[in-house]
Design a protein around this motif. Structure first.
Motif, PDB file in Angstrom:
ATOM      1  N   SER A   1       0.808  -1.225   0.000  1.00 56.16           N
ATOM      2  CA  SER A   1       0.000   0.000   0.000  1.00 56.16           C
ATOM      3  C   SER A   1       0.837   1.268   0.000  1.00 56.16           C
ATOM      4  CB  SER A   1      -0.933  -0.005   1.222  1.00 56.16           C
ATOM      5  OG  SER A   1      -1.802  -1.116   1.200  1.00 56.16           O
ATOM      6  N   ASP A   2       2.107   1.169  -0.316  1.00 55.25           N
ATOM      7  CA  ASP A   2       2.971   2.359  -0.390  1.00 55.25           C
ATOM      8  C   ASP A   2       2.581   3.176  -1.626  1.00 55.25           C
ATOM      9  OD1 ASP A   2       4.911   4.285  -0.483  1.00 55.25           O
ATOM     10  OD2 ASP A   2       6.577   2.908  -0.136  1.00 55.25           O
ATOM     11  N   VAL A   3       1.869   4.294  -1.392  1.00 56.22           N
ATOM     12  CA  VAL A   3       1.342   5.088  -2.505  1.00 56.22           C
ATOM     13  C   VAL A   3       2.470   5.638  -3.373  1.00 56.22           C
ATOM     14  CG1 VAL A   3      -0.036   7.122  -3.123  1.00 56.22           C
ATOM     15  CG2 VAL A   3      -0.714   5.691  -1.195  1.00 56.22           C
ATOM     16  N   ASP A   4       3.564   6.105  -2.747  1.00 58.11           N
ATOM     17  CA  ASP A   4       4.668   6.672  -3.526  1.00 58.11           C
ATOM     18  C   ASP A   4       5.287   5.624  -4.443  1.00 58.11           C
ATOM     19  OD1 ASP A   4       4.364   9.172  -2.411  1.00 58.11           O
ATOM     20  OD2 ASP A   4       5.715   8.730  -0.735  1.00 58.11           O
ATOM     21  N   ALA A   5       5.504   4.404  -3.910  1.00 51.30           N
ATOM     22  CA  ALA A   5       6.099   3.351  -4.738  1.00 51.30           C
ATOM     23  C   ALA A   5       5.152   2.940  -5.855  1.00 51.30           C
ATOM     24  CB  ALA A   5       6.453   2.154  -3.860  1.00 51.30           C
TER      25      ALA A   5
ATOM     26  N   VAL B   1       4.856   3.102 -16.304  1.00 49.93           N
ATOM     27  CA  VAL B   1       4.123   2.385 -17.345  1.00 49.93           C
ATOM     28  C   VAL B   1       3.298   3.355 -18.186  1.00 49.93           C
ATOM     29  CG1 VAL B   1       2.366   0.633 -17.789  1.00 49.93           C
ATOM     30  CG2 VAL B   1       4.064   0.281 -15.987  1.00 49.93           C
ATOM     31  N   HIS B   2       2.569   4.272 -17.528  1.00 48.66           N
ATOM     32  CA  HIS B   2       1.592   5.103 -18.228  1.00 48.66           C
ATOM     33  C   HIS B   2       2.041   6.544 -18.423  1.00 48.66           C
ATOM     34  CE1 HIS B   2      -1.563   1.997 -18.074  1.00 48.66           C
ATOM     35  NE2 HIS B   2      -1.106   1.727 -16.850  1.00 48.66           N
ATOM     36  N   GLY B   3       3.243   6.910 -17.959  1.00 49.19           N
ATOM     37  CA  GLY B   3       3.734   8.261 -18.168  1.00 49.19           C
ATOM     38  C   GLY B   3       3.599   9.128 -16.931  1.00 49.19           C
ATOM     39  N   PRO B   4       4.267  10.266 -16.922  1.00 45.52           N
ATOM     40  CA  PRO B   4       4.298  11.133 -15.727  1.00 45.52           C
ATOM     41  C   PRO B   4       3.018  11.912 -15.497  1.00 45.52           C
ATOM     42  CG  PRO B   4       5.504  12.146 -17.533  1.00 45.52           C
ATOM     43  CD  PRO B   4       5.105  10.780 -18.016  1.00 45.52           C
ATOM     44  N   ASP B   5       2.026  11.832 -16.403  1.00 42.58           N
ATOM     45  CA  ASP B   5       0.796  12.599 -16.239  1.00 42.58           C
ATOM     46  C   ASP B   5      -0.201  11.959 -15.293  1.00 42.58           C
ATOM     47  OD1 ASP B   5       1.757  14.500 -17.978  1.00 42.58           O
ATOM     48  OD2 ASP B   5       0.877  13.524 -19.749  1.00 42.58           O
ATOM     49  N   VAL B   6       0.093  10.754 -14.791  1.00 43.27           N
ATOM     50  CA  VAL B   6      -0.824  10.076 -13.878  1.00 43.27           C
ATOM     51  C   VAL B   6      -0.892  10.861 -12.576  1.00 43.27           C
ATOM     52  CG1 VAL B   6      -1.303   7.946 -12.618  1.00 43.27           C
ATOM     53  CG2 VAL B   6      -0.318   7.845 -14.927  1.00 43.27           C
ATOM     54  N   LYS B   7      -2.103  11.165 -12.104  1.00 41.85           N
ATOM     55  CA  LYS B   7      -2.305  11.961 -10.908  1.00 41.85           C
ATOM     56  C   LYS B   7      -2.107  11.128  -9.642  1.00 41.85           C
ATOM     57  CE  LYS B   7      -3.463  15.500 -13.385  1.00 41.85           C
ATOM     58  NZ  LYS B   7      -2.545  16.644 -13.520  1.00 41.85           N
ATOM     59  N   ARG B   8      -1.526  11.758  -8.631  1.00 39.50           N
ATOM     60  CA  ARG B   8      -1.303  11.058  -7.359  1.00 39.50           C
ATOM     61  C   ARG B   8      -2.632  10.723  -6.686  1.00 39.50           C
ATOM     62  NH1 ARG B   8       2.572  10.516  -3.369  1.00 39.50           N
ATOM     63  NH2 ARG B   8       1.762  10.458  -1.241  1.00 39.50           N
ATOM     64  N   ASP B   9      -3.605  11.643  -6.755  1.00 35.38           N
ATOM     65  CA  ASP B   9      -4.900  11.379  -6.124  1.00 35.38           C
ATOM     66  C   ASP B   9      -5.590  10.175  -6.751  1.00 35.38           C
ATOM     67  OD1 ASP B   9      -4.500  13.491  -4.460  1.00 35.38           O
ATOM     68  OD2 ASP B   9      -5.650  14.917  -5.652  1.00 35.38           O
ATOM     69  N   THR B  10      -5.443  10.047  -8.087  1.00 38.58           N
ATOM     70  CA  THR B  10      -6.057   8.896  -8.766  1.00 38.58           C
ATOM     71  C   THR B  10      -5.444   7.589  -8.274  1.00 38.58           C
ATOM     72  OG1 THR B  10      -6.475  10.240 -10.716  1.00 38.58           O
ATOM     73  CG2 THR B  10      -6.514   7.858 -11.016  1.00 38.58           C
ATOM     74  N   VAL B  11      -4.122   7.557  -8.191  1.00 39.28           N
ATOM     75  CA  VAL B  11      -3.441   6.339  -7.728  1.00 39.28           C
ATOM     76  C   VAL B  11      -3.790   6.053  -6.279  1.00 39.28           C
ATOM     77  CG1 VAL B  11      -1.181   5.307  -7.294  1.00 39.28           C
ATOM     78  CG2 VAL B  11      -1.588   6.589  -9.407  1.00 39.28           C
ATOM     79  N   ARG B  12      -3.862   7.101  -5.458  1.00 45.24           N
ATOM     80  CA  ARG B  12      -4.185   6.882  -4.048  1.00 45.24           C
ATOM     81  C   ARG B  12      -5.570   6.274  -3.893  1.00 45.24           C
ATOM     82  NH1 ARG B  12      -7.095   9.665  -0.851  1.00 45.24           N
ATOM     83  NH2 ARG B  12      -7.129  11.466  -2.261  1.00 45.24           N
ATOM     84  N   ARG B  13      -6.572   6.775  -4.652  1.00 49.42           N
ATOM     85  CA  ARG B  13      -7.925   6.197  -4.567  1.00 49.42           C
ATOM     86  C   ARG B  13      -7.931   4.743  -5.020  1.00 49.42           C
ATOM     87  NH1 ARG B  13      -9.333  11.279  -6.752  1.00 49.42           N
ATOM     88  NH2 ARG B  13      -9.543  10.315  -8.807  1.00 49.42           N
ATOM     89  N   LEU B  14      -7.193   4.453  -6.110  1.00 53.00           N
ATOM     90  CA  LEU B  14      -7.155   3.085  -6.599  1.00 53.00           C
ATOM     91  C   LEU B  14      -6.450   2.172  -5.617  1.00 53.00           C
ATOM     92  CD1 LEU B  14      -6.396   3.719 -10.395  1.00 53.00           C
ATOM     93  CD2 LEU B  14      -8.562   3.029  -9.365  1.00 53.00           C
ATOM     94  N   VAL B  15      -5.388   2.667  -4.965  1.00 58.71           N
ATOM     95  CA  VAL B  15      -4.687   1.838  -3.968  1.00 58.71           C
ATOM     96  C   VAL B  15      -5.617   1.522  -2.805  1.00 58.71           C
ATOM     97  CG1 VAL B  15      -2.831   1.886  -2.244  1.00 58.71           C
ATOM     98  CG2 VAL B  15      -2.372   2.608  -4.580  1.00 58.71           C
ATOM     99  N   ASP B  16      -6.372   2.540  -2.362  1.00 55.75           N
ATOM    100  CA  ASP B  16      -7.312   2.291  -1.253  1.00 55.75           C
ATOM    101  C   ASP B  16      -8.372   1.263  -1.656  1.00 55.75           C
ATOM    102  OD1 ASP B  16      -5.936   4.125   0.209  1.00 55.75           O
ATOM    103  OD2 ASP B  16      -7.312   5.802  -0.200  1.00 55.75           O
ATOM    104  N   ARG B  17      -8.828   1.369  -2.911  1.00 58.23           N
ATOM    105  CA  ARG B  17      -9.849   0.435  -3.374  1.00 58.23           C
ATOM    106  C   ARG B  17      -9.299  -0.982  -3.498  1.00 58.23           C
ATOM    107  NH1 ARG B  17     -12.190   1.824  -9.038  1.00 58.23           N
ATOM    108  NH2 ARG B  17     -12.463   3.818  -7.932  1.00 58.23           N
ATOM    109  N   VAL B  18      -8.084  -1.099  -4.108  1.00 54.91           N
ATOM    110  CA  VAL B  18      -7.503  -2.421  -4.316  1.00 54.91           C
ATOM    111  C   VAL B  18      -7.087  -3.033  -2.982  1.00 54.91           C
ATOM    112  CG1 VAL B  18      -5.588  -3.666  -5.356  1.00 54.91           C
ATOM    113  CG2 VAL B  18      -6.794  -1.921  -6.677  1.00 54.91           C
ATOM    114  N   ALA B  19      -6.418  -2.207  -2.127  1.00 53.04           N
ATOM    115  CA  ALA B  19      -5.944  -2.743  -0.852  1.00 53.04           C
ATOM    116  C   ALA B  19      -7.104  -3.040   0.090  1.00 53.04           C
ATOM    117  CB  ALA B  19      -5.000  -1.751  -0.201  1.00 53.04           C
ATOM    118  N   GLY B  20      -8.186  -2.277   0.000  1.00 51.47           N
ATOM    119  CA  GLY B  20      -9.329  -2.512   0.856  1.00 51.47           C
ATOM    120  C   GLY B  20     -10.076  -3.772   0.468  1.00 51.47           C
TER     121      GLY B  20
END
Length: 342
Positions: A311-315, A323-342
């Motif tokens: 669940s390390d959001v930074d990693a 994989v998808h380029g530097p335009d990926v938003k941190r908030d988007t990844v954080r929400r997906l991590v919470d969803r996947v890890a939850g």
């Protein structure tokens, strides 16, 4: 008599009581008959007449001297240069008028004004002498007299408006003027100093913002002396590490080389906090994280990264951006991590 007086409109306050009993104060206008200032009117007429004489003198001199010079140069240039003859002594007259209460300051423009007038009159006389018309020289002398009359009349007007002061009064006026001039100069100096201090502050802020040059070990030097790292390279490496924190140092070097910035892997390791003989623990995992098909989404990549990094959001963010380029938003990844890890 109307010819001896003129009507001036003045204002005065009046106090009156309104029907409701309140007291009000308003302003009313009323006419006043005052004597006419014939001296001021006469000076205005003299000044206007002098201006007309100046216009006639300039027109005559420009036509004569311009025709004289037109045989040697283009007429436009010739007539433009002809204006300089009368323009010089007219400007000197204006300077003399501005300094009419300061004899010492008015002396230089008065002297040069008469010299410029003599030059203009000589040029008009030469034009009349060389012209093919009958009595041309006499015409030139009369034409030159137009400028002399205009100059003389204007000098008389200046003398009339100038104030005759005794040496003691002149010294007092000069002292007061010097005091005012000193205050004006002091104000201008304050403005210049403020601007200079602002520029100095801007320079210091600009150059102080860049930290001191860092060094990294130079393996090519037997003595082990560090090699300097320029601020440009340091800023570029740190920007690349911020965008791709899990990238291999060699990849950072390659990315910077594409935009014309040369560096090496040891420098990247040093600035990223790695040791030369080790790699970032997440770099291998990042390189392993690649889309399995063109249809893979950010969610698929987040799931794969969570399996590797938890669940390390930074990693996870570093892996997904790889994989998808530097335009990926941190908030988007954080929400997906919470969803996947939850």
């Amino acid at each position: 008599m109307p010819i001896l007086t003129r009507t001036v409109t003045c204002e005065r306050p009046i106090t009156w009581t309104a029907p409701d009993g309140t007291t009000r104060t308003d302003t009313e206008t009323y006419p006043v008959q005052v004597p006419r200032d014939w001296r001021r009117g006469g000076l205005a007429v003299a000044t206007t007449g002098t201006g007309i004489l100046l216009a006639v003198a300039v027109a005559w001199s420009t036509a004569s001297i311009g025709d004289l010079l037109a045989g040697a140069v283009d007429p436009v240039i010739a007539y433009s240069a002809a204006v300089a003859f009368d323009g010089a002594w007219i400007i000197c007259m204006l300077l003399e008028w501005l300094a009419r209460d300061e004899p010492d300051k008015a002396r230089a423009p008065r002297t040069f004004g008469w010299l410029a007038l003599v030059a203009a009159m000589a040029a008009v006389c030469v034009h009349g002498w060389l012209s093919a018309v009958e009595h041309g020289f006499a015409t030139g002398i009369i034409g030159a007299g137009v400028s002399a009359i205009a100059k003389t009349v204007w000098s008389l007007v200046i003398s009339h408006t100038a104030k005759e002061l005794s040496p003691v009064a002149q010294a007092w006026v000069r002292e007061r003027r010097e005091s005012v001039d000193a205050e004006l100069l002091d104000a201008r100096l304050d403005v210049e100093l403020l601007r200079a201090r602002a520029r100095i502050g801007a320079y210091r802020a600009a150059y102080a913002a860049a930290p001191a040059i860092e060094t990294v070990p130079d393996p090519d030097k037997p003595s082990g002396q560090p090699a300097p790292v320029s601020p440009t390279v340091r800023s570029a490496v740190r920007a690349a590490l911020e965008v791709s924190p899990g990238a291999w140092p060699e990849d950072i070097v390659e990315q910077l080389a594409r935009i014309g910035i040369e560096t090496d892997a040891d420098t990247v390791r040093h600035l990223s906090g790695q040791h030369p003989d080790t790699q970032d623990s997440s770099s291998g995992d990042v390189l392993k994280l690649v889309p399995h098909s063109p249809d893979d989404t950010i969610t698929d990549s987040v799931r794969a990264a969570v399996r590797t990094h938890g669940s390390d959001v930074d990693a996870v963010l570093s892996a997904v951006r790889r994989v998808h380029g530097p335009d990926v938003k941190r908030d988007t990844v954080r929400r997906l991590v919470d969803r996947v890890a939850g």
